[in-house]
Motif scaffolding. Structure first.
Motif, mmCIF file in Angstrom:
data_model
loop_
_atom_site.group_PDB
_atom_site.id
_atom_site.type_symbol
_atom_site.label_atom_id
_atom_site.label_comp_id
_atom_site.label_asym_id
_atom_site.label_seq_id
_atom_site.Cartn_x
_atom_site.Cartn_y
_atom_site.Cartn_z
ATOM 1 N N LEU A 116 0.812 -1.221 0.000
ATOM 2 C CA LEU A 116 0.000 0.000 0.000
ATOM 3 C C LEU A 116 0.850 1.278 0.000
ATOM 4 O O LEU A 116 0.531 2.218 -0.745
ATOM 5 N N PRO A 117 1.945 1.378 0.781
ATOM 6 C CA PRO A 117 2.749 2.612 0.710
ATOM 7 C C PRO A 117 3.310 2.876 -0.683
ATOM 8 O O PRO A 117 3.362 4.026 -1.124
ATOM 9 N N HIS A 118 3.721 1.810 -1.395
ATOM 10 C CA HIS A 118 4.225 1.987 -2.760
ATOM 11 C C HIS A 118 3.104 2.474 -3.684
ATOM 12 O O HIS A 118 3.325 3.342 -4.536
ATOM 13 N N LEU A 119 1.920 1.913 -3.511
ATOM 14 C CA LEU A 119 0.781 2.315 -4.347
ATOM 15 C C LEU A 119 0.460 3.788 -4.139
ATOM 16 O O LEU A 119 0.271 4.541 -5.108
ATOM 17 N N VAL A 120 0.411 4.228 -2.892
ATOM 18 C CA VAL A 120 0.083 5.622 -2.602
ATOM 19 C C VAL A 120 1.130 6.547 -3.199
ATOM 20 O O VAL A 120 0.802 7.555 -3.853
ATOM 21 N N HIS A 121 2.403 6.224 -2.997
ATOM 22 C CA HIS A 121 3.469 7.079 -3.518
ATOM 23 C C HIS A 121 3.427 7.156 -5.043
ATOM 24 O O HIS A 121 3.538 8.242 -5.636
ATOM 25 N N LEU A 122 3.263 6.011 -5.699
ATOM 26 C CA LEU A 122 3.264 5.992 -7.166
ATOM 27 C C LEU A 122 2.037 6.698 -7.733
ATOM 28 O O LEU A 122 2.131 7.388 -8.760
ATOM 29 N N LEU A 123 0.898 6.542 -7.087
ATOM 30 C CA LEU A 123 -0.291 7.269 -7.543
ATOM 31 C C LEU A 123 -0.100 8.777 -7.396
ATOM 32 O O LEU A 123 -0.466 9.554 -8.295
ATOM 33 N N GLN A 124 0.457 9.202 -6.274
ATOM 34 C CA GLN A 124 0.685 10.628 -6.071
ATOM 35 C C GLN A 124 1.607 11.203 -7.143
ATOM 36 O O GLN A 124 1.302 12.232 -7.752
ATOM 37 N N THR A 125 2.732 10.557 -7.354
ATOM 38 C CA THR A 125 3.702 11.096 -8.305
ATOM 39 C C THR A 125 3.174 11.026 -9.736
ATOM 40 O O THR A 125 3.420 11.924 -10.542
ATOM 41 N N TRP A 126 2.424 9.982 -10.056
ATOM 42 C CA TRP A 126 1.848 9.853 -11.396
ATOM 43 C C TRP A 126 0.822 10.960 -11.642
ATOM 44 O O TRP A 126 0.815 11.595 -12.705
ATOM 45 N N CYS A 127 -0.037 11.221 -10.647
ATOM 46 C CA CYS A 127 -1.052 12.272 -10.810
ATOM 47 C C CYS A 127 -0.407 13.652 -10.906
ATOM 48 O O CYS A 127 -0.853 14.506 -11.686
ATOM 49 N N LEU A 128 0.642 13.884 -10.137
ATOM 50 C CA LEU A 128 1.351 15.168 -10.235
ATOM 51 C C LEU A 128 1.981 15.342 -11.614
ATOM 52 O O LEU A 128 1.972 16.439 -12.186
ATOM 53 N N ASP A 129 2.516 14.255 -12.168
ATOM 54 C CA ASP A 129 3.080 14.326 -13.516
ATOM 55 C C ASP A 129 1.991 14.565 -14.552
ATOM 56 O O ASP A 129 2.206 15.282 -15.542
ATOM 57 N N LEU A 130 0.815 13.965 -14.356
ATOM 58 C CA LEU A 130 -0.289 14.219 -15.283
ATOM 59 C C LEU A 130 -0.667 15.697 -15.284
ATOM 60 O O LEU A 130 -0.880 16.305 -16.343
ATOM 61 N N LEU A 131 -0.745 16.299 -14.104
ATOM 62 C CA LEU A 131 -1.065 17.720 -14.024
ATOM 63 C C LEU A 131 0.021 18.563 -14.685
ATOM 64 O O LEU A 131 -0.267 19.557 -15.351
ATOM 65 N N ALA A 132 1.280 18.177 -14.495
ATOM 66 C CA ALA A 132 2.376 18.920 -15.122
ATOM 67 C C ALA A 132 2.261 18.877 -16.635
ATOM 68 O O ALA A 132 2.374 19.908 -17.318
ATOM 69 N N VAL A 133 2.012 17.693 -17.180
ATOM 70 C CA VAL A 133 1.922 17.541 -18.632
ATOM 71 C C VAL A 133 0.741 18.345 -19.174
ATOM 72 O O VAL A 133 0.820 18.929 -20.263
ATOM 73 N N GLN A 134 -0.368 18.401 -18.424
ATOM 74 C CA GLN A 134 -1.510 19.204 -18.857
ATOM 75 C C GLN A 134 -1.150 20.686 -18.996
ATOM 76 O O GLN A 134 -1.795 21.408 -19.754
ATOM 77 N N HIS A 135 -0.137 21.118 -18.260
ATOM 78 C CA HIS A 135 0.297 22.521 -18.321
ATOM 79 C C HIS A 135 1.610 22.677 -19.085
ATOM 80 O O HIS A 135 2.352 23.639 -18.868
ATOM 81 N N ALA A 136 1.877 21.704 -19.961
ATOM 82 C CA ALA A 136 3.052 21.753 -20.842
ATOM 83 C C ALA A 136 4.369 21.793 -20.068
ATOM 84 O O ALA A 136 5.342 22.419 -20.483
ATOM 85 N N ILE A 137 4.406 21.107 -18.917
ATOM 86 C CA ILE A 137 5.618 20.998 -18.105
ATOM 87 C C ILE A 137 6.108 19.555 -18.183
ATOM 88 O O ILE A 137 5.318 18.613 -18.147
ATOM 89 N N ALA A 138 7.400 19.372 -18.275
ATOM 90 C CA ALA A 138 7.960 18.020 -18.360
ATOM 91 C C ALA A 138 7.685 17.263 -17.059
ATOM 92 O O ALA A 138 7.731 17.842 -15.968
ATOM 93 N N PRO A 139 7.379 15.965 -17.145
ATOM 94 C CA PRO A 139 7.132 15.183 -15.929
ATOM 95 C C PRO A 139 8.357 15.166 -15.029
ATOM 96 O O PRO A 139 9.479 14.981 -15.486
ATOM 97 N N ARG A 140 8.127 15.341 -13.745
ATOM 98 C CA ARG A 140 9.227 15.421 -12.783
ATOM 99 C C ARG A 140 9.597 14.054 -12.215
ATOM 100 O O ARG A 140 10.761 13.747 -12.035
ATOM 101 N N TYR A 141 8.601 13.222 -11.939
ATOM 102 C CA TYR A 141 8.848 11.982 -11.210
ATOM 103 C C TYR A 141 9.065 10.782 -12.121
ATOM 104 O O TYR A 141 9.819 9.873 -11.781
ATOM 105 N N HIS A 142 8.395 10.766 -13.252
ATOM 106 C CA HIS A 142 8.484 9.608 -14.147
ATOM 107 C C HIS A 142 8.846 10.068 -15.559
ATOM 108 O O HIS A 142 8.057 9.907 -16.501
#
Length: 328
Positions: A245-271
């Motif tokens: 579960l801790p790995h799932l939470v961390h990966l979901l958080q970083t993936w969602c943050l990268d999705l938001l970055a890409v939506q604003h034309a920013i390069a993904p930070r975590y993946h």
């Protein structure tokens, strides 16, 4: 950092160490504790590492040393005949209670055995509740002579301002990207840059990522991309039992943050290695829903140590992730 803090000249009576995650806060706090106990420090003011006091302190057996919090359990169980600690006991000892602070008061009031100083390390100091913090404040207001308190905190905001104001604050800065990559590479990490990206460029955390994290990442990221309209259709809920579960939470958080970055034309930070998959998923993800999921994940992080049903918690988060996308 040691030179900037002026520790070559000696250790203040109350020191509070804080700074960037993965910048070596705990290790720096330990170095200060060893320096305060060592009667023959080196030219730069660090503990010599050769005297009897350094030897005892390194083994956690020094009579003038007290450790509270997460590190205390390691020293209690250091003996060969010690029973292994349960997960529940580890969780309980990781926080500093009012009883711990009362024991600290008794410890500091005794005379030093080695005729040098009595030193206590509190890590993580920001795990104290209000009662413990108030008890510690009484010590900080009138500290006994020839004593040193070393507080190490990951989040200064969780410590009362009255405690912060009574300590000498040492803020540690993270290393440069070049220094971080070089050090992580020296730790036999196969992909230093990718490992650093997973943990916000914190080198110590990057070097400590377990094999189970990388296994979880290899299984989850293709599933995240598939749920977002990718070419691979993966039954995401089937992975609820397959990863911690801790790995799932961390990966979901970083993936969602990268999705938001890409939506604003920013390069993904975590993946960054998943940039193409993220660009394909991002247009179908509702930004408002992503923010809602991130709030839910932040709440889940606080409950990770006591999940009533890990599978149920994982399924709830995975369903929330799938609901972020327009399913057509």
């Amino acid at each position: 950092a040691w030179q900037r803090a002026g520790l070559a000249a000696g250790v203040a009576q109350s020191v509070l160490v804080s700074g960037a995650a993965g910048a070596g806060l705990r290790e720096f706090g330990w170095a200060i504790l060893l320096r305060a106990l060592c009667p023959t420090p080196s030219a730069d003011g660090q503990a010599c590492g050769r005297c009897q006091d350094c030897d005892w302190a390194g083994q956690g057996r020094h009579p003038d040393m007290l450790v509270l919090g997460a590190d205390a359990l390691d020293h209690e169980d250091a003996g060969d005949d010690a029973a292994p600690a349960t997960d529940e006991r580890k969780r309980d000892r990781a926080s500093i209670s009012v009883g711990d602070v009362r024991a600290l008061t008794v410890f500091l009031q005794k005379s030093a055995t080695r005729d040098h100083a009595r030193v206590a390390l509190l890590w993580p100091a920001d795990s104290m509740n209000l009662a413990a913090a108030n008890a510690l404040l009484k010590i900080l207001e009138e500290p006994p002579t020839r004593t040193h308190l070393v507080l190490v905190a990951r989040s200064l905001e969780r410590l009362p301002a009255t405690i912060r104001s009574r300590c000498r604050l040492l803020r540690l800065q993270g290393p440069s990207p070049q220094e971080a990559r070089a050090w992580v590479g020296s730790q036999q990490v196969r992909q230093p840059e990718l490992a650093l990206a997973q943990v916000g460029q914190a080198p110590l955390a990057a070097a400590q990522l377990p094999a189970s994290y990388w296994t979880a990442r290899d299984r989850l990221l293709p599933a995240f991309a598939g749920s977002g309209g990718g070419r691979r259709e993966v039954r995401l809920l089937d992975l609820a039992d397959a990863v911690e579960l801790p790995h799932l939470v961390h990966l979901l958080q970083t993936w969602c943050l990268d999705l938001l970055a890409v939506q604003h034309a920013i390069a993904p930070r975590y993946h960054p290695d998943q940039a193409e998959e993220l660009r394909r998923c991002a247009p179908r993800a509702a930004a408002e829903a992503l923010f809602g999921l991130l709030r839910q994940l932040g709440h889940s992080r606080r409950l990770l140590e006591h999940p009533l049903n890990p599978r149920l918690a994982a399924e709830e988060l995975l369903l929330a992730y799938m609901s972020v996308f327009d399913r057509g």
